[in-house]
Design a protein around this motif. Structure first.
Motif, mmCIF file in Angstrom:
data_model
loop_
_atom_site.group_PDB
_atom_site.id
_atom_site.type_symbol
_atom_site.label_atom_id
_atom_site.label_comp_id
_atom_site.label_asym_id
_atom_site.label_seq_id
_atom_site.Cartn_x
_atom_site.Cartn_y
_atom_site.Cartn_z
ATOM 1 N N TYR A 27 4.946 -1.252 2.677
ATOM 2 C CA TYR A 27 4.181 -1.983 1.656
ATOM 3 C C TYR A 27 4.112 -1.181 0.362
ATOM 4 O O TYR A 27 4.365 -1.704 -0.719
ATOM 5 N N GLN A 28 3.800 0.095 0.473
ATOM 6 C CA GLN A 28 3.622 0.947 -0.702
ATOM 7 C C GLN A 28 4.951 1.406 -1.288
ATOM 8 O O GLN A 28 5.001 1.872 -2.411
ATOM 9 N N ASP A 37 -5.956 5.489 -4.173
ATOM 10 C CA ASP A 37 -5.219 4.252 -4.420
ATOM 11 C C ASP A 37 -5.617 3.126 -3.472
ATOM 12 O O ASP A 37 -5.205 1.983 -3.651
ATOM 13 N N THR A 39 -7.819 0.608 -2.610
ATOM 14 C CA THR A 39 -8.875 -0.187 -3.232
ATOM 15 C C THR A 39 -8.924 -1.549 -2.552
ATOM 16 O O THR A 39 -8.103 -1.861 -1.680
ATOM 17 N N VAL A 40 -9.846 -2.374 -2.974
ATOM 18 C CA VAL A 40 -9.929 -3.737 -2.451
ATOM 19 C C VAL A 40 -8.624 -4.472 -2.738
ATOM 20 O O VAL A 40 -8.087 -5.171 -1.877
ATOM 21 N N ASP A 41 -8.090 -4.299 -3.952
ATOM 22 C CA ASP A 41 -6.832 -4.960 -4.299
ATOM 23 C C ASP A 41 -5.688 -4.467 -3.416
ATOM 24 O O ASP A 41 -4.825 -5.250 -3.009
ATOM 25 N N PHE A 42 -5.652 -3.160 -3.130
ATOM 26 C CA PHE A 42 -4.641 -2.590 -2.245
ATOM 27 C C PHE A 42 -4.725 -3.254 -0.877
ATOM 28 O O PHE A 42 -3.711 -3.671 -0.295
ATOM 29 N N LYS A 44 -6.145 -6.143 0.005
ATOM 30 C CA LYS A 44 -5.793 -7.564 -0.065
ATOM 31 C C LYS A 44 -4.281 -7.738 -0.151
ATOM 32 O O LYS A 44 -3.711 -8.619 0.489
ATOM 33 N N GLY A 45 -3.626 -6.892 -0.936
ATOM 34 C CA GLY A 45 -2.172 -6.944 -1.051
ATOM 35 C C GLY A 45 -1.489 -6.583 0.257
ATOM 36 O O GLY A 45 -0.490 -7.206 0.641
ATOM 37 N N GLU A 47 -2.742 -7.042 3.224
ATOM 38 C CA GLU A 47 -2.934 -8.187 4.110
ATOM 39 C C GLU A 47 -1.930 -9.298 3.789
ATOM 40 O O GLU A 47 -1.314 -9.874 4.696
ATOM 41 N N ARG A 48 -1.742 -9.589 2.503
ATOM 42 C CA ARG A 48 -0.758 -10.610 2.106
ATOM 43 C C ARG A 48 0.641 -10.198 2.565
ATOM 44 O O ARG A 48 1.414 -11.025 3.049
ATOM 45 N N TYR A 49 0.952 -8.912 2.418
ATOM 46 C CA TYR A 49 2.257 -8.388 2.833
ATOM 47 C C TYR A 49 2.472 -8.614 4.334
ATOM 48 O O TYR A 49 3.546 -9.027 4.757
#
Length: 91
Positions: A27-28, A37, A39-42, A44-45, A47-49
């Motif tokens: 993912y990264q 690094d 974060t909530v956005d990390f 959520k991303g 999870e989408r991945y």
């Protein structure tokens, strides 16, 4: 942490933890992930991945890589991934 499980002969747990680590690396797109690094956005991303079709490249031997197309994970599998991610993060 993975080495501790191997020493205790809990290979299945070590393998699942390795799977989470590999998914994070995929993912990264880096083997280095800084805690700052995450974060909530990390999350959520990530999870989408995990939900979408994705490709994995794994080393299967000297100079041998294998590309595998992985289907998206179901909610229960994603919950397990995040539970183990929490264990890894806390350790």
């Amino acid at each position: 942490m993975e080495l501790e499980y191997r020493a205790d002969d809990k290979r299945s747990t070590a393998n699942v933890i390795r799977m989470v680590i590999n998914n994070l690396i995929d993912y990264q797109k880096s083997e280095i992930i800084y805690t700052r690094d995450i974060t909530v956005d990390f999350l959520k991303g990530f999870e989408r991945y995990l939900k979408k079709l994705y490709e994995q490249i794994r080393t299967k031997g000297p100079n041998v890589n294998q590309l595998t197309r992985m289907p998206g994970l179901k909610e229960s599998s994603i919950a397990t991934q995040f539970f183990l991610f929490k264990l890894i993060f806390n350790s």
